[in-house]
Scaffold this motif. Structure first.
Motif, PDB file in Angstrom:
ATOM      1  N   ALA A  10       0.824  -1.208   0.000  1.00 19.24           N
ATOM      2  CA  ALA A  10       0.000   0.000   0.000  1.00 19.24           C
ATOM      3  C   ALA A  10       0.857   1.257   0.000  1.00 19.24           C
ATOM      4  O   ALA A  10       0.602   2.199  -0.767  1.00 19.24           O
ATOM      5  CB  ALA A  10      -0.924  -0.006   1.216  1.00 19.24           C
ATOM      6  N   ARG A  13       2.568   1.872  -3.363  1.00 21.34           N
ATOM      7  CA  ARG A  13       1.663   2.357  -4.404  1.00 21.34           C
ATOM      8  C   ARG A  13       1.151   3.771  -4.143  1.00 21.34           C
ATOM      9  O   ARG A  13       0.855   4.507  -5.097  1.00 21.34           O
ATOM     10  CB  ARG A  13       0.468   1.405  -4.517  1.00 21.34           C
ATOM     11  CG  ARG A  13       0.829  -0.011  -4.920  1.00 21.34           C
ATOM     12  CD  ARG A  13      -0.381  -0.934  -4.863  1.00 21.34           C
ATOM     13  NE  ARG A  13      -0.013  -2.341  -4.950  1.00 21.34           N
ATOM     14  CZ  ARG A  13      -0.876  -3.341  -4.906  1.00 21.34           C
ATOM     15  NH1 ARG A  13      -2.174  -3.104  -4.794  1.00 21.34           N
ATOM     16  NH2 ARG A  13      -0.449  -4.595  -4.970  1.00 21.34           N
ATOM     17  N   THR A 157      -2.131  11.752  -0.462  1.00 20.11           N
ATOM     18  CA  THR A 157      -2.512  10.527   0.230  1.00 20.11           C
ATOM     19  C   THR A 157      -2.894  10.827   1.666  1.00 20.11           C
ATOM     20  O   THR A 157      -2.154  11.527   2.373  1.00 20.11           O
ATOM     21  CB  THR A 157      -1.369   9.491   0.210  1.00 20.11           C
ATOM     22  OG1 THR A 157      -1.053   9.157  -1.145  1.00 20.11           O
ATOM     23  CG2 THR A 157      -1.758   8.226   0.960  1.00 20.11           C
ATOM     24  N   LEU A 191      -5.419   5.330   2.472  1.00 16.37           N
ATOM     25  CA  LEU A 191      -5.071   4.052   3.083  1.00 16.37           C
ATOM     26  C   LEU A 191      -5.608   4.040   4.502  1.00 16.37           C
ATOM     27  O   LEU A 191      -5.431   5.008   5.245  1.00 16.37           O
ATOM     28  CB  LEU A 191      -3.549   3.863   3.101  1.00 16.37           C
ATOM     29  CG  LEU A 191      -2.995   2.785   4.036  1.00 16.37           C
ATOM     30  CD1 LEU A 191      -3.442   1.390   3.590  1.00 16.37           C
ATOM     31  CD2 LEU A 191      -1.470   2.879   4.124  1.00 16.37           C
ATOM     32  N   THR A 193      -5.179   1.605   7.827  1.00 11.72           N
ATOM     33  CA  THR A 193      -4.655   0.426   8.502  1.00 11.72           C
ATOM     34  C   THR A 193      -5.640   0.034   9.593  1.00 11.72           C
ATOM     35  O   THR A 193      -6.272   0.896  10.209  1.00 11.72           O
ATOM     36  CB  THR A 193      -3.267   0.676   9.103  1.00 11.72           C
ATOM     37  OG1 THR A 193      -3.317   1.784  10.016  1.00 11.72           O
ATOM     38  CG2 THR A 193      -2.252   0.979   8.007  1.00 11.72           C
ATOM     39  N   ASP A 216      -8.932   3.571  -0.938  1.00 10.38           N
ATOM     40  CA  ASP A 216      -8.185   2.840  -1.960  1.00 10.38           C
ATOM     41  C   ASP A 216      -7.676   1.506  -1.437  1.00 10.38           C
ATOM     42  O   ASP A 216      -7.863   0.471  -2.081  1.00 10.38           O
ATOM     43  CB  ASP A 216      -7.008   3.688  -2.462  1.00 10.38           C
ATOM     44  CG  ASP A 216      -7.467   4.852  -3.313  1.00 10.38           C
ATOM     45  OD1 ASP A 216      -7.882   4.621  -4.452  1.00 10.38           O
ATOM     46  OD2 ASP A 216      -7.436   5.999  -2.832  1.00 10.38           O
ATOM     47  N   TYR A 217      -7.007   1.545  -0.278  1.00  9.51           N
ATOM     48  CA  TYR A 217      -6.423   0.323   0.257  1.00  9.51           C
ATOM     49  C   TYR A 217      -6.684   0.204   1.752  1.00  9.51           C
ATOM     50  O   TYR A 217      -6.695   1.201   2.476  1.00  9.51           O
ATOM     51  CB  TYR A 217      -4.913   0.287   0.023  1.00  9.51           C
ATOM     52  CG  TYR A 217      -4.523   0.202  -1.434  1.00  9.51           C
ATOM     53  CD1 TYR A 217      -4.709  -0.977  -2.152  1.00  9.51           C
ATOM     54  CD2 TYR A 217      -3.983   1.301  -2.084  1.00  9.51           C
ATOM     55  CE1 TYR A 217      -4.368  -1.053  -3.497  1.00  9.51           C
ATOM     56  CE2 TYR A 217      -3.638   1.235  -3.423  1.00  9.51           C
ATOM     57  CZ  TYR A 217      -3.827   0.056  -4.124  1.00  9.51           C
ATOM     58  OH  TYR A 217      -3.505  -0.022  -5.448  1.00  9.51           O
ATOM     59  N   ALA A 219      -5.016  -2.091   4.949  1.00  5.59           N
ATOM     60  CA  ALA A 219      -3.904  -2.971   5.317  1.00  5.59           C
ATOM     61  C   ALA A 219      -4.066  -3.389   6.771  1.00  5.59           C
ATOM     62  O   ALA A 219      -4.330  -2.544   7.632  1.00  5.59           O
ATOM     63  CB  ALA A 219      -2.566  -2.275   5.108  1.00  5.59           C
TER      64      ALA A 219
END
Length: 267
Positions: A10, A13, A157, A191, A193, A216-217, A219
């Motif tokens: 992550a 990217r 981000t 992102l 987490t 988007d992601y 983790a």
């Protein structure tokens, strides 16, 4: 739609040299694991944004990741100063853009709302407009009242930590929440987490749910907020905050600690 990936993937990217990156969390849910991965991947030239930069940003700054800091308060909560932050300012290697808490919160809201700027009264009577050139006077077209405007914050981000996500990437967080939702909505990429991925997000009183279509992601990073805490999963490591004062005062001691505890992949 959010994709669940390893944290290292992550960050690779989403975070690039020279990016504007916001890592938010208020008192708890501070995304230390994500910051450590940024450090391990050697990112540089970042504009770091955070309402309350504390140990997480002291580490990023001390490891040479940051060129600029946009913030509204900085320190080691309950202990004192951030020594890597202070040294970078003294050495002239870190450019500062200082705001009030209200100014930054409103700027995030403006970014999340697709607006170019936020308007508020909070800067009147302060010296901040004389030292921060992104604070401008603006006249209300209806009453003639002089207010202040700040540009929207739209990070490249945005990164936050949360308790859990489901397998579709919907995120649930609760406890003391700050501007996590606004940061995710304002950022071009995001992102989250989490402590764990679950099949179902069971209701929790006061919980904030961030839908997968704005993330988007995701983790999985158990303990990813340490030394801050994650309500329902961990407690604040108060001893670490106290110990950090001595660790960060000396440049060589700081680098040795980071090498042993972060660069080698452990917290």
């Amino acid at each position: 739609m959010a994709e669940v990936v390893p944290l290292s993937d992550a960050i690779e990217r989403l975070v690039h040299d020279g990016d504007c990156v916001a890592l938010e969390g208020f008192t708890h849910l501070i995304p230390f694991a994500a910051a450590h991965e940024i450090i391990r991947q050697g990112r540089t030239g970042l504009t770091l944004v955070r309402m309350t930069p504390d140990l997480i940003y002291d580490q990023l700054i001390g490891m040479g990741c940051a060129a600029k800091l946009v913030f509204s308060w900085g320190g080691n909560p309950g202990v004192g100063s951030l020594h890597r932050f202070r040294d970078a300012v003294r050495e002239g290697t870190l450019h500062l853009e200082e705001h009030s808490h209200a100014g930054m919160a409103n700027a995030y809201v403006a970014g999340a709302s697709g607006l170019p700027f936020a308007v508020l009264r909070g800067y009147r009577g302060t010296d901040l407009p004389t030292v921060t050139d992104t604070i401008k006077p603006i006249t209300c077209p209806f009453t003639g009242e002089e207010l202040t405007a700040v540009p929207a914050i739209n990070p490249d981000t945005g990164i936050v930590h949360a308790q859990r996500a489901d397998r579709a990437g919907n995120v649930q967080l609760w406890g003391i929440t700050g501007v996590q939702k606004e940061v995710v909505l304002a950022s071009r990429r995001s992102l989250v987490t989490v402590e764990e991925v679950v099949d179902t997000l069971d209701p929790v009183p006061g919980a904030v749910v961030i839908p997968s279509w704005v993330v988007d992601y995701v983790a999985v990073a158990p303990g990813g907020s340490h030394p801050s805490y994650t309500q329902g999963y961990s407690v604040r490591d108060n001893a670490f905050y106290s110990a950090w004062d001595a660790i960060s005062r000396d440049r060589e001691k700081f680098l040795a600690w980071m090498s042993e505890n972060v660069l080698e992949g452990s917290r």
